[in-house]
Design an enzyme around this catalytic site. Sequence first.
Site, PDB file in Angstrom:
ATOM      1  N   HIS A 365       0.805  -1.208   0.000  1.00 44.02           N
ATOM      2  CA  HIS A 365       0.000   0.000   0.000  1.00 44.02           C
ATOM      3  C   HIS A 365       0.841   1.263   0.000  1.00 44.02           C
ATOM      4  O   HIS A 365       0.519   2.240  -0.655  1.00 44.02           O
ATOM      5  CB  HIS A 365      -0.934  -0.018   1.207  1.00 44.02           C
ATOM      6  CG  HIS A 365      -2.340   0.004   0.768  1.00 44.02           C
ATOM      7  ND1 HIS A 365      -3.296   0.774   1.342  1.00 44.02           N
ATOM      8  CD2 HIS A 365      -2.935  -0.618  -0.260  1.00 44.02           C
ATOM      9  CE1 HIS A 365      -4.420   0.599   0.696  1.00 44.02           C
ATOM     10  NE2 HIS A 365      -4.233  -0.246  -0.267  1.00 44.02           N
ATOM     11  N   CYS A 677      -9.222  -0.154 -12.309  1.00 45.27           N
ATOM     12  CA  CYS A 677      -8.638   0.821 -11.377  1.00 45.27           C
ATOM     13  C   CYS A 677      -7.386   0.276 -10.706  1.00 45.27           C
ATOM     14  O   CYS A 677      -6.879   0.857  -9.761  1.00 45.27           O
ATOM     15  CB  CYS A 677      -9.652   1.279 -10.340  1.00 45.27           C
ATOM     16  SG  CYS A 677     -10.271  -0.033  -9.292  1.00 45.27           S
TER      17      CYS A 677
HETATM   18  C1  PEP Z   1      -6.769  -3.656  -6.905  1.00 47.10           C
HETATM   19  O1  PEP Z   1      -6.798  -4.663  -6.204  1.00 47.10           O
HETATM   20  O2  PEP Z   1      -6.380  -3.634  -8.080  1.00 47.10           O
HETATM   21  C2  PEP Z   1      -7.216  -2.373  -6.347  1.00 47.10           C
HETATM   22  C3  PEP Z   1      -7.391  -1.337  -7.127  1.00 47.10           C
HETATM   23  O3  PEP Z   1      -7.405  -2.300  -5.014  1.00 47.10           O
HETATM   24  P1  PEP Z   1      -6.244  -2.292  -3.907  1.00 47.10           P
HETATM   25  O4  PEP Z   1      -4.932  -2.138  -4.601  1.00 47.10           O
HETATM   26  O5  PEP Z   1      -6.538  -1.161  -2.998  1.00 47.10           O
HETATM   27  O6  PEP Z   1      -6.418  -3.617  -3.252  1.00 47.10           O
END
Ligand code: PEP
Length: 759
Positions: A365, A677
């Site tokens: 993250h 996304c």
């Molecule tokens: C993903 O899993 O691609 C996403 C956009 O969510 P995160 O990276 O926050 O898990």
Amino acid sequence: MLDILRRIVQEVSAATDLSDALKVVVARIREAMATEVCSVYLYDPDSKRYVLMATEGLKQEAVGRVSLSSSQGLVGLVGSRAEPINVDNAPAHPKFHFLSETGEDPFLSFLGVPIIHHKRLMGVMVVQQRDSRQFDASEEAFLVTMSAQLAGVIAHAEATGNILEIPDTTEKKKSTRFTGAPGAPGVGLGQAFVITPAADLGAVIDKEAESIPEEIERFEKALEGARQEIRVLGKKLSSELRPEEMALFDVYLNMLDDQALGAEVRARIEEGNWAQGALRQVVMQYVGHFQMMEDVYLRERATDIIDLGTRILAHLQGWDEPPEEYDFPDNTILVSEELTPAMLGEVPPGKLRGLVSVRGSSNSHVAILARAMGIPTVMGVVDVPYAQLQGLEIIVDGYRGQIYSSPTDELRQQYQSIYDEEQALQKDLEGLRDQPAETTDGHRIPLWVNTGLITDAVRSLERGAEGVGLYRTEVPFMMKDRFPSESEQQQIYRQQLETFAPNPVTMRTLDIGGDKALTYFPINEANPFLGWRGIRVSLDHPEIFLVQIRAMMKASEGLNNLRIMLPMVTSVNEVDEALHLIYRAHAELVEDGRQIEMPQVGVMIEVPAAVYQIRELGSRVDFLSVGSNDLTQYLLAVDRNNPRVADLYQAFHPAVLNALRMIAESATAIGRPVSVCGELAGNPMGAVLLMAMGYDMLSMNATNLPKVKSVLRGVSREWAKHLLDDVMQIESAPVIAAMVQLSLEKAGFGRIIGPAARG
Ligand code: PEP
Ligand code: MG
């Protein structure tokens, strides 16, 4: 055997430095294998020699003095073959090299195993015996297991700066390079600032005390703070516990007694270490002792001592170094064993030039945040002696995933020019801000942004984002030490919605679990990515979910640009349940007289199960959005944060591309808008393929948006479709990536994907 192994590992982990650890290892292995000699030779890459660093059974005077070239002797053979050598008459072996200084002449049997960490040869471990015999398979397996454990310990010692000085090495190189994984693209030049987490004993470094009396005073206060805490805890529980259970608190208080732990920590401070370092040393030593004990009850005390140590540490860190007292240099390169999103918030904006984390990978993250903020980042630099970097000049190469400490003038100039070139490209791209993302044959594909902090919201607007495709609500949750209240959330969400109005803002409901932990809501599981995560947590805690939904809806009053998105959905029941709560919250707010439009609701497609239920999921909601980060991790069974398997996490894997194409086709067939996304959408090479697959919108970090726009504006959809058709014929991920890269370079985008492609 397993028990002995476990105990050796624990004892080694408790050793204060590598020299002690190696001494323990050789002594315990010799004892456990009932053999006569056990030695460790470490490989020094500078001199390309194996240096005898610890032995039990050979002459101690030879330690640090005796070395072998990389091709010399049986030790050299073990290293070059990277496999065990087990012989019953070593002197008769053609490779045998006699070392008179060690006194090894009487030993005939020889078993040597390589010490390897992340494919890197760190040394060789050897056992020897007078009698001529071959070590048996179980002995060989034992030594191989020990050496694998030792490799991790040596790598950690290197990372924490507790590495031994290997003698005989030529003078230290001026500039040192360390390799990790690219976390966020870009080049950063600056000065290292090492930061340790709030209360993580393992991450505390040894440091010389500036003032011994002050350190002692700090420690006493922290000790009293911890004692007070235990007393209060005990009192709170006194009505629920039986007297014999209450006795545990007396045990705790006894451990904290001045004469026990307190006295030992004080003694270490008096020797010159600062309070935190002294505390870690003593606690780890205790832990080692307790874990060695046969008695289960006593062994369990190890857990108590870690708990107490962490409590004291939290008190020490709480008033010892409050974040506002950090004096960050103007060009800070933030370095930590494990960077957290909260740490990013501690550096004043404008001072941060780069990030370096020993743990984690490009999908952590913190790396996602770094990309959003445009801060060059290198993750998983497992071999960097991070504690020794404080104050040093550092170059962060976020393209290649490398860092350089104390760079030479040539290196600095080279990187400075890449940095300048980057700035110039950025300026050129700024001209695109108000241009649409439209291909040369007129296909328009809106580009939205992913946000989490208000800073990326502002940056996004500057870069021409047309909406927010993913607002990660867990980010503001991570910045607090408790769940934010409904009104606090409402305020935070309102800021996002107002910043982008009238453009849409897609707010994802809380996605904790997996790698996204809240300190105040710990989830400890053996398999967090397969556990209690995302929508699963929300549905089990409707009170948390409803507060969040209400805060979002209230925040959208009068703006009506809110979209709600559900993470980690694996079945239609979850969607039905969530929709039920969302409708209920909306109805209640309307009943209260609020003028709130029902927001659009969407589902994230990020689990393989969802890929095969696009029709069923899509028919229940207004839109779909692919989380390609998780989808890739779950399809390939590769933990997105594990640096050991980072090279197996392949965004261009044919299976991933097939799934992505199938999702786009199924969503189009039922007339539901579908976007991506995940990080793939922000990669110009990925964006071209996704556009060709038929995705309606792409959402990405603000940094990459102008680059993606520039590429999409320079190609035709027809061209991209041909490229996609070609790519789908290929079976290997690296070949696909290379092919897309080459095609874009040929099409004139070398400059945009240039540094990234070089990485
Ligand atoms: C993903 O899993 O691609 C996403 C956009 O969510 P995160 O990276 O926050 O898990
Ligand atoms: Mg996800």
